[in-house]
Scaffold this motif. Structure first.
Motif, PDB file in Angstrom:
ATOM      1  N   VAL A  25      69.750  56.456 -33.369  1.00 10.88           N
ATOM      2  CA  VAL A  25      69.254  57.588 -34.164  1.00 10.88           C
ATOM      3  C   VAL A  25      69.069  57.151 -35.619  1.00 10.88           C
ATOM      4  N   ASP A  26      70.065  56.441 -36.158  1.00 10.91           N
ATOM      5  CA  ASP A  26      69.996  55.994 -37.546  1.00 10.91           C
ATOM      6  C   ASP A  26      68.893  54.960 -37.760  1.00 10.91           C
ATOM      7  N   TYR A  27      68.596  54.181 -36.718  1.00  9.87           N
ATOM      8  CA  TYR A  27      67.562  53.145 -36.818  1.00  9.87           C
ATOM      9  C   TYR A  27      66.222  53.768 -37.212  1.00  9.87           C
ATOM     10  N   LYS A  28      65.902  54.896 -36.594  1.00 13.44           N
ATOM     11  CA  LYS A  28      64.641  55.580 -36.902  1.00 13.44           C
ATOM     12  C   LYS A  28      64.583  55.999 -38.376  1.00 13.44           C
ATOM     13  N   LYS A  29      65.721  56.403 -38.898  1.00 17.59           N
ATOM     14  CA  LYS A  29      65.784  56.790 -40.308  1.00 17.59           C
ATOM     15  C   LYS A  29      65.704  55.564 -41.209  1.00 17.59           C
ATOM     16  N   THR A  30      66.297  54.457 -40.761  1.00 18.08           N
ATOM     17  CA  THR A  30      66.300  53.219 -41.533  1.00 18.08           C
ATOM     18  C   THR A  30      64.880  52.667 -41.673  1.00 18.08           C
ATOM     19  N   PHE A  33      63.265  53.496 -44.940  1.00 21.13           N
ATOM     20  CA  PHE A  33      63.803  52.980 -46.200  1.00 21.13           C
ATOM     21  C   PHE A  33      62.775  52.104 -46.911  1.00 21.13           C
ATOM     22  N   LYS A  34      62.819  52.134 -48.222  1.00 23.54           N
ATOM     23  CA  LYS A  34      61.981  51.214 -48.992  1.00 23.54           C
ATOM     24  C   LYS A  34      62.454  49.775 -48.783  1.00 23.54           C
ATOM     25  N   MET A  35      63.748  49.593 -48.601  1.00 23.16           N
ATOM     26  CA  MET A  35      64.337  48.258 -48.409  1.00 23.16           C
ATOM     27  C   MET A  35      64.586  47.971 -46.924  1.00 23.16           C
TER      28      MET A  35
END
Length: 117
Positions: A25-30, A33-35
């Protein structure tokens, strides 16, 4: 009936399952990221390692004829895990906050080990 050593394997398996799901789930949010060029390789490696450990434990539990049938939320604080064993089915109750803390600790431990290498 689940023996103490089998219960420890099962508990680790459950934590790994939750860790993998949370990281997916967090991967999709990552990815937003700009970085992301910095964080995505770390997430990839972490997910790969945790999945490998998860499948190894799943194989061990299968050999012991133990299978997680499903999760059932009891309320906002607790969840039941139904486990099928040779003799009978067992329902284990877990505190959601304790599981969350243990999953965080598991992930942090994996990251710390990587950083030391």
């Amino acid at each position: 009936m689940i023996k103490a050593d089998e219960r420890q394997l099962l508990h680790k398996y459950l934590l790994l399952e939750l860790a993998v799901k949370s990281l997916q789930v967090d991967y999709k949010k990552t990815e937003q990221f700009k970085m992301k060029i910095v964080f995505l390789p770390i997430m990839d490696t972490l997910l790969k390692e945790l999945r490998q450990e998860y499948f190894n434990l799943k194989r061990q539990l299968t050999q012991l004829r133990i299978k997680v049938v499903g999760w059932q939320p009891v309320d906002e604080y607790f969840s039941d895990v139904q486990v099928a064993t040779v003799g009978n089915d067992v329902i284990l109750r877990y505190a959601n906050q304790a599981l969350k803390s243990q999953v965080e600790k598991l992930i942090i431990t994996h990251i710390d080990l990587k950083m030391k290498l």
